[in-house]
Scaffold this motif. Structure first.
Motif, PDB file in Angstrom:
ATOM      1  N   GLY A   1     -15.284   4.612  -5.830  1.00 28.43           N
ATOM      2  CA  GLY A   1     -14.890   5.095  -4.498  1.00 28.43           C
ATOM      3  C   GLY A   1     -13.382   5.139  -4.387  1.00 28.43           C
ATOM      4  N   THR A   2     -12.835   4.168  -3.663  1.00 25.26           N
ATOM      5  CA  THR A   2     -11.379   4.097  -3.539  1.00 25.26           C
ATOM      6  C   THR A   2     -10.753   3.442  -4.760  1.00 25.26           C
TER       7      THR A   2
ATOM      8  N   THR B   1     -14.467  16.267 -11.349  1.00 25.28           N
ATOM      9  CA  THR B   1     -13.938  16.502 -12.689  1.00 25.28           C
ATOM     10  C   THR B   1     -15.045  16.644 -13.733  1.00 25.28           C
TER      11      THR B   1
ATOM     12  N   HIS C   1     -22.067  -1.767  -1.989  1.00 28.94           N
ATOM     13  CA  HIS C   1     -21.057  -1.345  -1.012  1.00 28.94           C
ATOM     14  C   HIS C   1     -21.605  -1.118   0.390  1.00 28.94           C
TER      15      HIS C   1
ATOM     16  N   HIS D   1     -17.996   8.299  -0.456  1.00 32.09           N
ATOM     17  CA  HIS D   1     -16.560   8.005  -0.468  1.00 32.09           C
ATOM     18  C   HIS D   1     -15.899   8.685   0.732  1.00 32.09           C
ATOM     19  N   THR D   2     -15.127   7.927   1.498  1.00 28.21           N
ATOM     20  CA  THR D   2     -14.443   8.506   2.659  1.00 28.21           C
ATOM     21  C   THR D   2     -12.920   8.386   2.548  1.00 28.21           C
ATOM     22  N   GLY D   3     -12.458   7.907   1.405  1.00 24.54           N
ATOM     23  CA  GLY D   3     -11.024   7.685   1.237  1.00 24.54           C
ATOM     24  C   GLY D   3     -10.291   8.909   0.725  1.00 24.54           C
ATOM     25  N   ARG D   4      -9.170   8.663   0.083  1.00 22.78           N
ATOM     26  CA  ARG D   4      -8.312   9.743  -0.415  1.00 22.78           C
ATOM     27  C   ARG D   4      -9.021  10.597  -1.456  1.00 22.78           C
TER      28      ARG D   4
ATOM     29  N   TYR E   1      -7.553  12.376 -12.870  1.00 22.98           N
ATOM     30  CA  TYR E   1      -8.387  11.192 -12.663  1.00 22.98           C
ATOM     31  C   TYR E   1      -9.855  11.605 -12.488  1.00 22.98           C
TER      32      TYR E   1
ATOM     33  N   ASP F   1       0.657   6.249  -7.315  1.00 23.30           N
ATOM     34  CA  ASP F   1      -0.618   6.892  -7.622  1.00 23.30           C
ATOM     35  C   ASP F   1      -0.517   8.416  -7.483  1.00 23.30           C
ATOM     36  N   ASP F   2       0.113   8.877  -6.406  1.00 24.63           N
ATOM     37  CA  ASP F   2       0.253  10.322  -6.171  1.00 24.63           C
ATOM     38  C   ASP F   2       1.044  10.994  -7.277  1.00 24.63           C
TER      39      ASP F   2
ATOM     40  N   GLY G   1     -16.448   9.455  -5.138  1.00 25.37           N
ATOM     41  CA  GLY G   1     -15.006   9.217  -5.166  1.00 25.37           C
ATOM     42  C   GLY G   1     -14.468   8.974  -6.569  1.00 25.37           C
ATOM     43  N   TYR G   2     -13.438   8.142  -6.681  1.00 24.74           N
ATOM     44  CA  TYR G   2     -12.838   7.838  -7.986  1.00 24.74           C
ATOM     45  C   TYR G   2     -13.827   7.010  -8.802  1.00 24.74           C
TER      46      TYR G   2
ATOM     47  N   THR H   1     -12.095   3.968   4.143  1.00 27.16           N
ATOM     48  CA  THR H   1     -10.851   4.518   3.598  1.00 27.16           C
ATOM     49  C   THR H   1      -9.975   3.373   3.090  1.00 27.16           C
ATOM     50  N   GLU H   2      -8.991   3.730   2.292  1.00 22.51           N
ATOM     51  CA  GLU H   2      -8.058   2.733   1.774  1.00 22.51           C
ATOM     52  C   GLU H   2      -7.389   1.994   2.929  1.00 22.51           C
TER      53      GLU H   2
ATOM     54  N   THR I   1     -15.587  -1.250  -2.087  1.00 22.86           N
ATOM     55  CA  THR I   1     -14.535  -0.258  -2.309  1.00 22.86           C
ATOM     56  C   THR I   1     -14.972   1.140  -1.882  1.00 22.86           C
TER      57      THR I   1
ATOM     58  N   TRP J   1       0.831  -1.214   0.000  1.00 18.07           N
ATOM     59  CA  TRP J   1       0.000   0.000   0.000  1.00 18.07           C
ATOM     60  C   TRP J   1       0.856   1.250   0.000  1.00 18.07           C
TER      61      TRP J   1
ATOM     62  N   GLU K   1      -1.060  11.151 -10.409  1.00 15.79           N
ATOM     63  CA  GLU K   1      -2.197  12.072 -10.292  1.00 15.79           C
ATOM     64  C   GLU K   1      -1.785  13.538 -10.462  1.00 15.79           C
ATOM     65  N   LYS K   2      -0.506  13.832 -10.219  1.00 13.84           N
ATOM     66  CA  LYS K   2      -0.041  15.208 -10.444  1.00 13.84           C
ATOM     67  C   LYS K   2      -0.149  15.594 -11.916  1.00 13.84           C
ATOM     68  N   LEU K   3      -0.071  14.598 -12.799  1.00 15.96           N
ATOM     69  CA  LEU K   3      -0.085  14.884 -14.240  1.00 15.96           C
ATOM     70  C   LEU K   3      -1.348  14.397 -14.946  1.00 15.96           C
TER      71      LEU K   3
ATOM     72  N   VAL L   1      -2.331  19.164 -17.482  1.00 17.47           N
ATOM     73  CA  VAL L   1      -0.944  19.611 -17.456  1.00 17.47           C
ATOM     74  C   VAL L   1      -0.247  18.990 -18.658  1.00 17.47           C
TER      75      VAL L   1
ATOM     76  N   LYS M   1       0.780   3.940  -3.155  1.00 23.72           N
ATOM     77  CA  LYS M   1       0.342   5.303  -2.853  1.00 23.72           C
ATOM     78  C   LYS M   1       1.282   6.315  -3.520  1.00 23.72           C
TER      79      LYS M   1
ATOM     80  N   ARG N   1      -5.862  19.698  -5.970  1.00 26.12           N
ATOM     81  CA  ARG N   1      -5.640  20.346  -7.262  1.00 26.12           C
ATOM     82  C   ARG N   1      -5.094  21.752  -7.107  1.00 26.12           C
TER      83      ARG N   1
END
Ligand SMILES: [Zn+2]
Ligand SMILES: [Zn+2]
Lengths: 358, 195
Positions: free
Chosen positions: A170-171, B135, B115, B120-123, A153, A144-145, A160-161, A230-231, A226, A137, A148-150, B176, A141, B127
């Motif tokens: 979600g996650t 988005t 679910h 959603h409670t995660g990351r 998502y 993924d981080d 969520g995602y 949280t993750e 998912t 994990w 995600e800067k470029l 970007v 992470k 931005r």
């Protein structure tokens, strides 16, 4: 193509070195991600799939973790090479069988793999040997981080995602461990264990091989939901149950040794005997027998065989690996003969040659 | 797949939540109508004609619609990618990120089913440039691309140009540009993606 060099190596996750690696083969974390300004893969046109592939590949290549990766154009690979990547668990069967522009980026350790245009635009996977969900994990992470800067998502403030299938929303995380549970199978406790896992919404599936028949005593446990946790909570949900399963399996092994000493010793010795002498052998039987021998090594019934060797044989005796090692296409019958030859050679020559049944 | 109650093709795939357990139903149009129209929520054994009362079955993926309402819902299409709700129900895969907005009301019970939660409670993404977390703004590009293609097909080039400029405007805010790392970009050629 550098696939040939992979046949000479084995992935980090096969080394059999991590914590609890007598029972936990590997720990894996996977994230599903999509780019916000393209349709999901199943709805994307041929051109859009190519655009998505290029968009992601260029950006992945320019982040720090992306620089050391090897890129493989899966869309233009021969079937046997795609199968080879599936056997190494670097791509999914779905990704191998899909259509259109798609690729995978892998690191040299074969810990990280990024599938582009699988069911989602991007599937990031991180796999560690033994029980190391936390490590997997932490590593994923970072990957993924950086991406995600470029890459914008697709994200929804409440859901969520966003993913092509609502089961991943979600996650987008799937946390799983591959367990070797031969004693629970032999003592017929495995069904009971699985029923209790379903109650706490964890999914269980067997490891499948040629002909999609369940084989051996290898099982994958993963989270089913998912969204809503949280993750970290989902990593813990899977991680918390593993010590319990390890404990069950250990106790079942002790029981076998205590109550059926001759029997289990006999089973293990026969399995080892067949692997060392067979003239033709199927992938299923090989998996089954290697599973028994693996347990025998763990119980101290077989000496001088390394767990890493058994793990490696589990992968290298699969169809595409055998054919790559042999350097030619083989039909099922020839593969069975080649597999037996490879096993005999492996156990006779090299370090394991002096392996003895104690 | 066949209807669970007759030999006709099943066209309605309903996920029913019953006292905590999920149940899958696969029904032909007639039996789906009968099922959705009856009060108890149990599939009837008879034909469609024995269902008179229009009390919708709560919790179904059809979200408590009558068959007519469901048929109308099925034809609703995503404004961005064009997928219909019917196509989604058949394939189980959504068409684009906007579907979660377009079909939000319909997806919500399904998501709750799968679910046991809808938040959603995660990351979450962070931005720059005070862009929003969600988005949805960027996803509009999918619809604009479609309209641009249609305009080109109709030889309405002025309109196509407007769409193209709108797309560029949105992408400039969100995307970007990738700073090409020379070495990586160069030795990729041989085994990289499609030429
Ligand atoms: Zn019917
Ligand atoms: Zn859509």
């Amino acid at each position: 193509m550098k696939l040939e060099s992979l046949t000479q190596s084995i992935g980090e996750w096969l080394r059999g070195t991590g914590p609890e690696s007598d029972i936990v083969m590997s720990s894996r974390v996977r994230l599903a991600r999509n780019v916000a300004h393209y349709p999901f893969v199943s709805r994307a046109s041929e051109q859009e799939r190519a655009d998505i592939e290029r968009f992601l590949r260029e950006r992945i290549a320019s982040v720090p973790v992306g620089r050391g990766l090897e890129y493989i154009d899966v869309g233009h690979l021969e079937e046997i090479d795609r199968q080879f990547l599936v056997e190494r668990q670097l791509i999914s069967r779905e990704h191998a069988d899909a259509q259109g522009a798609r690729s995978v980026a892998i690191d040299r350790m074969e810990q990280v793999s990024l599938m582009i245009n699988e069911e989602d635009h991007l599937r990031i996977q991180c796999m560690h040997s033994g029980l190391d969900l936390r490590g997997a994990w932490e590593q994923i992470k970072v990957v993924d981080d950086q991406i995600e800067k470029l890459v914008p998502y697709a994200f929804h403030p409440r859901f969520g995602y966003l993913t092509a299938c609502p089961t991943n929303v979600g996650t987008g995380i799937r946390v799983s461990v591959m367990l070797h549970l031969p004693a629970l199978v032999i003592t017929r406790q495995i069904d009971k264990v699985f029923r209790s896992l379903h109650k706490i919404s964890l999914a269980v599936r067997g490891l499948y091989g040629e002909g999609s028949q369940a084989m051996g005593d290898f099982y994958q446990i993963s989270n089913q939901t998912t969204l809503g946790r949280t993750e970290e909570e989902l990593v813990e949900q899977v991680g918390d149950v593993v010590p319990v399963l390890i404990d069950y399996e250990r106790r079942a092994r002790e029981f076998l040794v205590r109550e059926t000493q001759q029997n289990v010793h006999d089973q293990v010795s026969r399995a080892f005997g067949i692997l060392r002498t067979a003239q033709t052998i199927s992938a299923e039987e090989t998996m089954q027998l290697l599973s028994r021998v693996r347990m025998g090594v763990m119980l101290g019934l077989i000496g001088d065989v390394k767990i890493a060797d058994i793990n490696s044989l589990l992968v290298r005796t699969q169809p595409a690996h055998l054919q790559k090692l042999r350097g030619m296409e083989l039909d099922v019958n020839d593969r069975n003969i080649e597999r037996a030859r490879y096993l005999r050679q492996h156990f006779e020559g090299g370090d394991s040659g002096r392996a003895s049944v104690n | 797949m066949k209807c669970q109650q007759c030999d006709k093709q099943a066209v309605f795939h309903i996920t029913e939540l019953e006292s905590g357990a999920v149940r899958e139903l696969h029904l032909c149009e007639d039996h789906a109508r009968a099922y959705l129209n009856q009060s108890g929520g149990e599939p009837s054994q008879g034909g469609p004609e024995d269902a008179e009362e229009a009390t919708p079955a709560a919790g179904a993926l059809g979200v408590g619609q009558t068959a007519d309402e469901l048929a109308i819902l099925d034809q609703r299409a995503c404004e961005m990618c064009g997928i219909t709700f019917f196509e989604f129900r058949n394939q189980g895969r959504l068409g684009c990120p906007h579907d979660y907005v377009q079909f939000e009301k319909e997806l919500e019970p399904l998501i709750a089913n799968i679910h046991g939660a809808t938040e959603h409670t995660g990351r979450r993404p962070t931005r720059a440039n005070s862009l929003p977390e969600g988005t949805e703004d960027l996803t509009r590009v999918i619809g604009l691309r479609r309209e641009m293609k249609e305009a080109i097909a109709l030889e309405e080039y002025e309109k196509a140009k407007e769409h193209r400029d709108a797309i560029r405007g949105i992408e400039d805010r969100w995307v970007v540009p990738s700073e090409p790392p020379p070495s990586v970009a160069d030795d990729r050629g041989a085994e990289g993606g499609p030429a």
